[in-house]
Design a protein around this motif. Structure first.
Motif, short mmCIF file in Angstrom:
data_model
loop_
_atom_site.label_atom_id
_atom_site.label_comp_id
_atom_site.label_asym_id
_atom_site.label_seq_id
_atom_site.Cartn_x
_atom_site.Cartn_y
_atom_site.Cartn_z
N GLU A 31 0.84 -1.20 0.00
CA GLU A 31 0.00 0.00 0.00
C GLU A 31 0.88 1.25 0.00
O GLU A 31 0.56 2.24 -0.66
CB GLU A 31 -0.94 0.01 1.21
CG GLU A 31 -1.92 -1.16 1.28
CD GLU A 31 -3.05 -1.10 0.24
OE1 GLU A 31 -3.25 -0.03 -0.37
OE2 GLU A 31 -3.72 -2.13 0.04
N GLU A 63 -3.76 5.93 -0.04
CA GLU A 63 -3.02 4.66 0.06
C GLU A 63 -2.24 4.58 1.38
O GLU A 63 -2.10 3.50 1.95
CB GLU A 63 -2.07 4.48 -1.14
CG GLU A 63 -2.76 4.42 -2.49
CD GLU A 63 -3.71 3.23 -2.66
OE1 GLU A 63 -3.72 2.32 -1.82
OE2 GLU A 63 -4.47 3.23 -3.65
N HIS A 82 -4.65 3.30 3.71
CA HIS A 82 -4.85 1.84 3.58
C HIS A 82 -3.74 1.10 4.34
O HIS A 82 -4.00 0.09 4.99
CB HIS A 82 -4.80 1.41 2.11
CG HIS A 82 -5.94 1.97 1.29
ND1 HIS A 82 -5.97 1.86 -0.08
CD2 HIS A 82 -7.06 2.64 1.65
CE1 HIS A 82 -7.09 2.44 -0.53
NE2 HIS A 82 -7.75 2.93 0.50
N GLN A 99 -11.58 -1.98 -3.12
CA GLN A 99 -10.96 -2.25 -4.43
C GLN A 99 -11.97 -2.15 -5.57
O GLN A 99 -11.61 -1.76 -6.69
CB GLN A 99 -10.26 -3.62 -4.43
CG GLN A 99 -8.91 -3.63 -3.74
CD GLN A 99 -8.00 -2.49 -4.17
OE1 GLN A 99 -7.65 -1.62 -3.39
NE2 GLN A 99 -7.63 -2.45 -5.45
N GLU A 142 -11.99 1.50 -6.18
CA GLU A 142 -10.71 1.94 -6.76
C GLU A 142 -10.63 1.60 -8.25
O GLU A 142 -10.23 2.42 -9.07
CB GLU A 142 -9.54 1.30 -6.02
CG GLU A 142 -9.41 1.71 -4.57
CD GLU A 142 -8.59 2.97 -4.38
OE1 GLU A 142 -9.10 4.06 -4.71
OE2 GLU A 142 -7.45 2.86 -3.91
FE FE2 Z 1 -4.89 0.66 -1.42
#
Ligand code: FE2
Ligand code: FE2
Length: 164
Positions: A18, A51, A54, A128, A131
């Motif tokens: 990440e 990120e 994450h 995801q 994303e």
């Molecule tokens: Fe991610």
């Protein structure tokens, strides 16, 4: 309950993945700044920050589970792209790779009957989907824009309006 060693290793590794994604998007942001697309640059900068979030979520989860997080070297990201489309295609490809990693983590959590990890990873599975959808949408619109500079500048302006 201790996390299975194999699952722990993969989760710990995912922190690095990440952070690498964060680094890659920051590199893309720098590229966009350089070629004078401040909107795309802002979008990528925000993505980079997401990120890190994450990575930190996994970091915090492992600590909560009584594990010792081990940080490792972050791979140098790519620094050059041919066009905005090329960069966003790279972002989409990267997200697809991350999705596969998350799915592997989920498979392991299920295999070891770690319900807490399954529940934790569910968030990433859903994230995801979003994303990939976001990156796909941008790639598709950039394909429509092609080399049309006014359209490209307008789209740059649109992405620059991205909120938190
Ligand atoms: Fe991610
Ligand atoms: Fe992502």
């Amino acid at each position: 309950m201790k996390t299975n060693k194999q699952l722990f290793n993969k989760l710990n590794e995912q922190i690095n993945r990440e952070l690498h994604a964060s680094y890659l998007y920051l590199a893309m942001s720098a590229y966009f700044e350089d070629i004078n697309f401040p909107g795309f640059a802002k979008w990528m900068r925000m993505q980079s920050k997401e990120e890190v979030g994450h990575a930190m979520k996994i970091y915090d989860y492992l600590i909560e589970r009584g594990e010792r997080v081990v940080l490792t070297q972050i791979k140098t990201p790519k620094t050059e792209w041919k066009s905005p489309l090329d960069a966003f295609k790279g972002a989409l490809a990267h997200e697809e790779k991350v999705t596969a990693l998350i799915n592997n983590l989920m498979d392991l959590a299920i295999k070891f009957k770690d319900h807490a990890a399954v529940s934790f990873l569910q968030w990433y599975v859903t994230e995801q989907v979003e994303e990939e959808a976001n990156a796909t949408g941008i790639v598709e619109r950039l394909k429509m824009v092609k080399e049309n500079t006014p359209a490209l500048l307008m789209f740059d302006n649109v992405l620059g309006k991205r909120g938190a």
